[in-house]
Write an enzyme that holds these catalytic residues in place. Structure first.
Site: not given
Ligand code: XMP
Length: 508
Positions: A54, A81-82, A168, A170, A226, A366
């Site tokens: 964050g 992280c945060y 991070h 990810e 979409d 996507k």
């Protein structure tokens, strides 16, 4: 089914965490921290919780926080992280501005013994982006990794199954990030890899069957992937109570409006109405040059057309859209920054005549939407179709929009796409932009003065980041020469070689 809760504290990458977990065949869902309580989490059957990053400091007065009782639910937690700093704070540790200064970007990481780092080499590269750091560990926690500037780059409490990483895992820049997440999901939380996209389809259909029983839904169908996937999904849930409306705002590419009317409803097996609204959109956009204003006008006008169409169709309670996750994040959610208001998110007017907005694909990227489309049996020509922004050519005519400029752009764009296809190149998205710059040229000994057209082609997985495509020179040359010769009003063609970030895919 085992599932992971991604508790969102406003980071830019939180959906990426959920997506990484889903790609391990374990269901993950992102929920903003304000939208769920500790009691609800306790009853939710979660196998593990991930606190996201964050943009705030845990010391800010109104910094996102959570009920400390979450640490005693017996559910494993991974703070990122945060989230790592918040975990430390909730468990009684101390967070302060990092003594060694902030760290940003690729950083060398040394890891020690810890279930999270099983199989991770002692030395590797991680991605850091922080100003604060954990400087005193909470009771019972041990440090598990360090970088040159950050002594507690990871911490854990083995018995309570609480873990935190300052970096991070990810993002792909963290060399062993995927392994760290796998270790958390499988070794720490004990999840089984038993989730597939079919489960997403099944559970969405069940949920909407229940929640939308007896309600009629108007779906904004653009003809793109979409909204088409959202239409088929909802049609499975509510059948004939779904009406799809294609608003032809007159900002489509060459021949596209007619094509959508002819093909899409039939391909999808849904009821579709085309509303021709070119005049009213162009009238409202007349004289408007600011990109955000254009987007808001289009968003608002879309909804007005939907409301009017709905009124003519009897009572319709809900408006459905094919919003996907990158639309949400770039429109600025919670504490994150607005990049551009995607017309179907940030562009929505405050007051609408619908009870509810339904967005079945809001949490997906996507490529995940394409997978859903394939599973739902949509034709591959549709599933693989390149994206086209909701505001259409309005964000590709730079500055003020006129009919003349739209015509020029349509012709140039059709030529470019034809030449790229002819060359067999396969960028993920490619199109022309009509800039508001005019330039001098010479044709048949005479001076010309016309627009500069920019060509754009990008390769990307998820449209959150993108590389400019290395198109063959021959294709660029053919497109450039044809555009200048065949499209009246164009004097020059340039090729855009900017990646995202720092640019975005669209020019506006
Ligand atoms: P950007 O320009 O934000 O584009 O890098 C990322 C992807 O999103 C598409 N795009 C939009 N799609 N409504 C949409 O439905 C919008 O307002 C919008 N703006 C951009 C863009 O074409 C690219 O695929």
């Amino acid at each position: 089914m085992d599932k992971i809760l991604v508790l969102d504290f406003g980071g830019q990458y939180d959906q990426l965490i959920a997506r990484r977990v889903r790609s391990m065949s374990v269901y993950a869902q992102t929920v903003p921290y304000r939208k769920i309580t500790c009691e609800q989490i306790a009853r939710g059957g979660w196998s593990g919780i991930i606190f996201t990053g964050g943009p705030r400091s845990v010391y800010d007065d109104d910094a996102p926080s959570f009920d400390p009782a979450i640490l005693s639910l017996g559910i494993p937690i991974l703070g990122i992280c945060y989230g790592h700093q918040l975990l430390a704070r909730l468990a009684g540790g101390v967070v302060a501005p990092a003594e060694g200064g902030s760290e940003y970007g690729k950083t060398r990481l040394s890891v020690g013994e810890c279930p999270l780092f099983s199989g991770v080499p002692r030395e590797s590269v991680c991605w850091m982006s922080h100003t604060d750091a954990v400087c005193v560990l909470p009771d019972g926690f041990a440090a598990a990794a360090r970088t040159e500037r950050c002594g507690i780059a990871a911490m854990y409490h083995r018995d309570r199954r609480l873990y935190g990483v300052q970096f991070h895992p990810e993002v792909t820049h963290t060399e062993y990030g995927a392994l760290v997440l796998r270790n958390f999901v499988f070794a720490v939380c004990g999840c089984r890899p038993d989730w597939q996209m079919d489960d997403f389809i099944r559970s969405s259909v069940e949920t909407y069957k229940r929640e939308l029983a007896g309600k009629r839904v108007l779906l904004a169908l653009s003809g793109g992937v979409d909204s088409s996937v959202a239409a088929v999904l909802l049609h499975r849930a509510i059948g004939e109570n779904l009406v799809c409306v294609f608003v032809d705002h007159g900002l489509m590419r060459k021949g596209e409006g007619d094509e959508i009317e002819r093909v899409i409803g039939r391909q999808l097996g849904v009821r579709m109405i085309r509303v021709r609204a070119e005049d009213r959109f162009l009238a409202r956009l007349a004289g408007v040059a600011d990109p955000e204003k254009k987007r808001h006008i289009i968003g608002e006008e879309f909804v007005r057309v939907f409301e009017e169409t709905a009124a003519g169709l009897g009572r319709i309670e809900c408006l459905a859209q094919g919003t996907i996750y990158p639309d949400v994040i770039e429109s600025g959610k919670g504490d994150s920054a607005v990049i551009k208001s995607h017309h179907n998110v940030g562009g929505l007017p405050e007051v609408m005549a619908f009870e509810r907005i339904v967005e079945p694909l809001r949490d997906l990227f996507k490529d995940e939407v394409r997978e859903v489309g394939e599973k739902l049996g949509l034709p591959s020509s549709l599933v693989r179709r390149q994206p086209f922004p909701g505001p259409g050519l309005a964000v590709r005519v730079i500055g003020e929009i006129t009919r003349e400029k739209l015509e020029i752009l349509r012709s140039a764009d059709a030529i470019f796409r034809e030449e790229v296809d002819k060359a067999g190149a396969r960028p993920d998205q490619y199109f022309a932009v009509l800039t508001d710059t005019r330039s001098v040229g010479v044709m048949g000994d005479a001076r010309t003065y016309g627009y500069a057209v920019a060509l754009r082609a990008v390769s990307t997985d998820d449209f959150m980041t993108a590389e400019w495509s290395r198109l063959p020179y021959e294709a660029l040359e053919a497109a450039s020469s044809r555009i200048v010769n065949e499209v009246k009003g164009v004097a020059r063609v340039v090729y855009d070689i900017t990646s995202k970030p720092p640019a975005t895919v669209e020019w506006e």
